[in-house]
Design a protein around this motif. Structure first.
Motif, PDB file in Angstrom:
ATOM      1  N   PHE A 273      22.105  53.245  27.288  1.00 18.00           N
ATOM      2  CA  PHE A 273      23.382  52.720  27.762  1.00 18.00           C
ATOM      3  C   PHE A 273      23.446  51.199  27.639  1.00 18.00           C
ATOM      4  CE2 PHE A 273      20.697  52.785  31.626  1.00 18.00           C
ATOM      5  CZ  PHE A 273      20.906  51.506  32.141  1.00 18.00           C
ATOM      6  N   PHE A 274      24.683  50.704  27.679  1.00 13.81           N
ATOM      7  CA  PHE A 274      24.950  49.273  27.826  1.00 13.81           C
ATOM      8  C   PHE A 274      25.781  49.093  29.084  1.00 13.81           C
ATOM      9  CE2 PHE A 274      27.824  45.677  27.577  1.00 13.81           C
ATOM     10  CZ  PHE A 274      26.938  44.637  27.343  1.00 13.81           C
ATOM     11  N   LEU A 275      25.341  48.204  29.969  1.00  9.94           N
ATOM     12  CA  LEU A 275      26.041  47.952  31.230  1.00  9.94           C
ATOM     13  C   LEU A 275      26.229  46.459  31.421  1.00  9.94           C
ATOM     14  CD1 LEU A 275      27.127  48.705  34.092  1.00  9.94           C
ATOM     15  CD2 LEU A 275      24.740  48.661  34.870  1.00  9.94           C
ATOM     16  N   MET A 276      27.461  46.043  31.728  1.00  7.20           N
ATOM     17  CA  MET A 276      27.733  44.667  32.108  1.00  7.20           C
ATOM     18  C   MET A 276      28.079  44.633  33.591  1.00  7.20           C
ATOM     19  SD  MET A 276      29.798  41.975  32.991  1.00  7.20           S
ATOM     20  CE  MET A 276      31.455  42.650  32.941  1.00  7.20           C
ATOM     21  N   VAL A 277      27.400  43.762  34.341  1.00  4.09           N
ATOM     22  CA  VAL A 277      27.641  43.591  35.771  1.00  4.09           C
ATOM     23  C   VAL A 277      28.057  42.140  36.010  1.00  4.09           C
ATOM     24  CG1 VAL A 277      26.625  43.639  38.080  1.00  4.09           C
ATOM     25  CG2 VAL A 277      25.907  45.333  36.360  1.00  4.09           C
ATOM     26  N   GLU A 278      29.205  41.953  36.650  1.00  7.60           N
ATOM     27  CA  GLU A 278      29.673  40.585  36.914  1.00  7.60           C
ATOM     28  C   GLU A 278      29.762  40.311  38.406  1.00  7.60           C
ATOM     29  OE1 GLU A 278      33.393  37.564  35.925  1.00  7.60           O
ATOM     30  OE2 GLU A 278      33.792  39.661  36.396  1.00  7.60           O
ATOM     31  N   GLY A 279      29.198  39.186  38.821  1.00  6.98           N
ATOM     32  CA  GLY A 279      29.449  38.636  40.150  1.00  6.98           C
ATOM     33  C   GLY A 279      30.700  37.775  40.038  1.00  6.98           C
ATOM     34  N   SER A 280      31.854  38.406  40.117  1.00  5.98           N
ATOM     35  CA  SER A 280      33.112  37.785  39.718  1.00  5.98           C
ATOM     36  C   SER A 280      33.525  36.602  40.583  1.00  5.98           C
ATOM     37  CB  SER A 280      34.238  38.829  39.757  1.00  5.98           C
ATOM     38  OG  SER A 280      33.863  40.043  39.166  1.00  5.98           O
ATOM     39  N   GLU A 281      33.312  36.719  41.899  1.00  2.89           N
ATOM     40  CA  GLU A 281      33.971  35.785  42.805  1.00  2.89           C
ATOM     41  C   GLU A 281      33.126  34.577  43.193  1.00  2.89           C
ATOM     42  OE1 GLU A 281      36.179  38.008  45.825  1.00  2.89           O
ATOM     43  OE2 GLU A 281      36.359  39.647  44.377  1.00  2.89           O
ATOM     44  N   ILE A 282      31.937  34.466  42.610  1.00  2.00           N
ATOM     45  CA  ILE A 282      31.209  33.192  42.704  1.00  2.00           C
ATOM     46  C   ILE A 282      32.102  32.104  42.103  1.00  2.00           C
ATOM     47  CG2 ILE A 282      29.163  31.911  41.955  1.00  2.00           C
ATOM     48  CD1 ILE A 282      27.765  34.670  41.623  1.00  2.00           C
ATOM     49  N   ASP A 283      32.750  32.457  41.019  1.00  2.00           N
ATOM     50  CA  ASP A 283      33.662  31.554  40.311  1.00  2.00           C
ATOM     51  C   ASP A 283      34.843  31.165  41.192  1.00  2.00           C
ATOM     52  OD1 ASP A 283      34.658  30.384  37.681  1.00  2.00           O
ATOM     53  OD2 ASP A 283      36.276  31.781  38.106  1.00  2.00           O
ATOM     54  N   TRP A 284      35.435  32.152  41.851  1.00  2.00           N
ATOM     55  CA  TRP A 284      36.627  31.873  42.653  1.00  2.00           C
ATOM     56  C   TRP A 284      36.289  30.971  43.838  1.00  2.00           C
ATOM     57  CZ3 TRP A 284      39.178  37.433  42.884  1.00  2.00           C
ATOM     58  CH2 TRP A 284      39.430  37.857  41.582  1.00  2.00           C
ATOM     59  N   ALA A 285      35.130  31.207  44.468  1.00  2.00           N
ATOM     60  CA  ALA A 285      34.707  30.352  45.574  1.00  2.00           C
ATOM     61  C   ALA A 285      34.473  28.921  45.084  1.00  2.00           C
ATOM     62  CB  ALA A 285      33.439  30.910  46.207  1.00  2.00           C
ATOM     63  N   SER A 286      33.953  28.799  43.875  1.00  2.00           N
ATOM     64  CA  SER A 286      33.703  27.473  43.312  1.00  2.00           C
ATOM     65  C   SER A 286      35.008  26.745  43.024  1.00  2.00           C
ATOM     66  CB  SER A 286      32.872  27.591  42.033  1.00  2.00           C
ATOM     67  OG  SER A 286      31.643  28.228  42.298  1.00  2.00           O
ATOM     68  N   HIS A 287      35.993  27.468  42.494  1.00  2.00           N
ATOM     69  CA  HIS A 287      37.314  26.860  42.283  1.00  2.00           C
ATOM     70  C   HIS A 287      37.859  26.289  43.595  1.00  2.00           C
ATOM     71  CE1 HIS A 287      38.365  27.619  38.125  1.00  2.00           C
ATOM     72  NE2 HIS A 287      37.998  28.888  38.215  1.00  2.00           N
ATOM     73  N   ALA A 288      37.614  26.993  44.690  1.00  2.00           N
ATOM     74  CA  ALA A 288      38.121  26.573  45.996  1.00  2.00           C
ATOM     75  C   ALA A 288      37.208  25.556  46.677  1.00  2.00           C
ATOM     76  CB  ALA A 288      38.302  27.789  46.898  1.00  2.00           C
ATOM     77  N   ASN A 289      36.068  25.239  46.056  1.00  2.00           N
ATOM     78  CA  ASN A 289      35.053  24.371  46.679  1.00  2.00           C
ATOM     79  C   ASN A 289      34.627  24.919  48.042  1.00  2.00           C
ATOM     80  OD1 ASN A 289      36.379  21.119  45.512  1.00  2.00           O
ATOM     81  ND2 ASN A 289      35.484  22.837  44.400  1.00  2.00           N
TER      82      ASN A 289
END
Length: 547
Positions: A273-289
């Motif tokens: 199999f191929f699996l992609m796992v994203e910790g998506s909201e690390i980015d959103w928290a960073s945008h918000a500082n």
């Protein structure tokens, strides 16, 4: 007696044939192993969106200096620029990991028409906007199971880059339709409204399409965790899921739980199999500082890393790659007012360790009750801050819906001696982490496109051969003498119309089908319409159907 000898003779012949088959299979496997001694069956790519070294440093201090699961496999650095900008957005960054090619900002797994960064090859004009086959699509064509796990909504940039193609990362409805028709085997995350006919502008019943094609579709984690088939779309929030600190009472699973379940289901395929796992909201928290949001979801991501590594280390056929797509926020441990020679660890952690919710979670708790007294009460109870200024109270009171974390994040950061330079992405290198059962891993400084090259190599997938003749455009078909037009009368369902003699072939955008009267043919790849360029790309085997 004669019959006995005939049976014995047949048994001997059958046994010899079986032995020959076993030996030839063994020889083939040995030859393949010798040709690619680093080949694995399974690859798990994990993307902590927007994560930087400052994020992981703070996360370690938050847990009293204890190492993160990912620390032991840190092995290099990754350059993250896009085809046309030193600072990438998530769409071209994920495209580089998904396809091995750089594209321009906002684009998802299509060739760019604008290339301005040093070292990035120019694209032939005829290939502008052309879809690039992703490693997930190629893995599926090679007989492997495929999966996407994330906490954002599924048509968001990072998961979308692996299973769709677009020049507009924000075109969620069309992207969602492509991802559904690409039939990714296991999808866990948010975004149920994008498959619900009652919430889609085009009223397409994508949930029904999935069910009719053998998928179990559910918004319930209870149902998903008790599912033991092989094809499932579990979308546990109408849009994005909560930050990990804010999940309590939501019924949503953690990233680690979704990762573990995805691996359990995908590993049933003997081809891998191929699996992609994203910790998506690390980015959103960073945008918000928002440092509380950062800590929340870096640690949630690291727990998912632990799950993946435990699986990989329990066998000898699985590789794990961890790679942030870009940096975000310009976070630093220490700011202009920090006296670093006297600052103690508690000066950085006092308020963050008291935090029970992220800024987004506090907004949920406040609701419409944003009186001075309620603001002071909630912030004191959930952040341990008892000295809000009137200016801070007013800023909280007047924060726009969905943006309170942009107010609370800086309030906590200032009290925690944390610096930020921007609410956007930044262009520095990010850390590469990799695990391979034979320790065959990339080291040093590499380009983000090389992450895909590495994954394709160890999976034994020749992405170039998939891309060589995958797509043909309406322009190509016209040049070959076909009568071609693009029907945009229904903007929600643009179609390519090909006429030949007395036959008409209709190819709807975002789907992998050709309609010829009452007959329907299935294509290898989803069809892609690029409205800004008036180009319609279809799977190239369509030519054989219309000859």
């Amino acid at each position: 007696m004669k019959r006995f000898f005939m049976k014995r003779k047949n048994l001997i012949v059958s046994t010899v044939l079986i032995l020959c088959l076993i030996l030839s299979t063994f020889a083939l496997a040995q030859q393949e192993s010798e040709e690619n001694p680093h080949k694995v069956k399974n690859v798990i790519l994990m993307i902590p969106d927007g994560m930087t070294i400052a994020h992981t440093s703070l996360a370690r201090w938050y847990q009293d200096g204890e190492s993160l699961a990912m620390d032991e496999i840190a092995c290099g650095l990754i350059r993250t620029h896009s085809a046309n900008n030193p600072i990438t957005d998530s769409a071209p960054a994920a495209t580089a990991y998904a396809t091995g090619f750089k594209t321009q900002n906002r684009y998802l797994s299509i060739y760019p028409e604008m290339v301005s960064m040093p070292g990035v090859g120019q694209v032939d004009e005829k290939d502008f906007y052309k879809p690039i086959v992703t490693i997930l699509e190629a893995a599926k064509k090679a007989g492997k199971s495929t999966g996407l796990v994330f906490t954002c909504q599924f048509p968001h940039a990072t998961p979308a880059a692996f299973a769709s193609h677009s020049d507009n990362r924000n075109d969620y409805e069309n992207i969602a339709e492509q991802m559904v028709y690409n039939q990714v085997d296991v999808v866990f995350g948010g975004g149920y409204k994008y498959i619900d006919k009652n919430q889609r502008k085009d009223k397409e019943d994508l949930a029904r399409y999935l069910k009719e094609n053998g998928f179990f579709v559910t918004p319930s984690w209870y149902e998903a965790k008790n599912f033991y088939g092989q094809k499932i779309w579990g979308l546990f929030a109408q849009d994005a899921m909560h930050y990990d600190f804010d999940r309590n009472g939501s019924g949503e699973p953690s990233l680690a739980e979704m990762t573990q379940k995805a691996i359990q289901l995908l590993s049933k395929n003997k081809n891998g199999f191929f699996l992609m796992v994203e910790g998506s909201e690390i980015d959103w928290a960073s945008h918000a500082n928002d440092p509380v949001g950062v800590i929340s979801d870096v640690l949630a991501f690291d727990r998912a890393v632990k799950v993946a590594l435990e699986f990989a280390k329990s066998r000898n056929d699985t590789a794990v790659i961890i790679a942030s797509d870009h940096s975000n926020g310009g976070m630093s441990i220490g700011n202009y007012s920090t006296k670093y020679d006297t600052a103690m660890l508690n000066d950085f952690l006092k308020y963050i360790k008291k935090a029970k919710r992220t800024g987004a979670g506090i907004e949920e708790l406040l609701g419409n009750n944003r009186t001075d007294e309620n603001i002071k009460k909630i912030v004191s109870e959930y952040y341990g801050v008892d000295n809000l200024t009137q200016d801070e109270i007013n800023a909280i009171k007047n924060a726009k819906t969905g943006e309170l974390n942009y107010v609370l994040g800086p309030i906590i950061s200032k009290r925690s001696n944390l610096g930020w330079t921007t609410n956007g992405h930044t262009g520095e290198d990010v850390v590469l982490y990799a695990y391979h059962p034979n320790n065959y891993i990339p080291r040093g400084l590499i380009d983000n496109t090389e992450v895909c090259d590495y994954m394709a190599e160890i999976l034994g997938i020749d992405l170039g051969s998939f891309n060589e003749n995958a797509y043909i455009s309406n322009i190509d078909l016209e040049e070959k003498g076909y009568n071609v037009s693009i029907d945009t009368s229904n903007p929600s369902n643009v179609q390519l119309v090909i006429s030949k003699e007395n036959k008409t072939y209709i190819i709807p955008q975002n789907k992998n089908v050709v309609l010829a009267g009452s007959t329907q043919y299935r294509l290898k790849y989803v069809s892609v319409y690029i409205p800004t360029a008036k180009r319609f790309f279809v799977s190239s085997e369509v030519e054989n159907l219309i000859k």
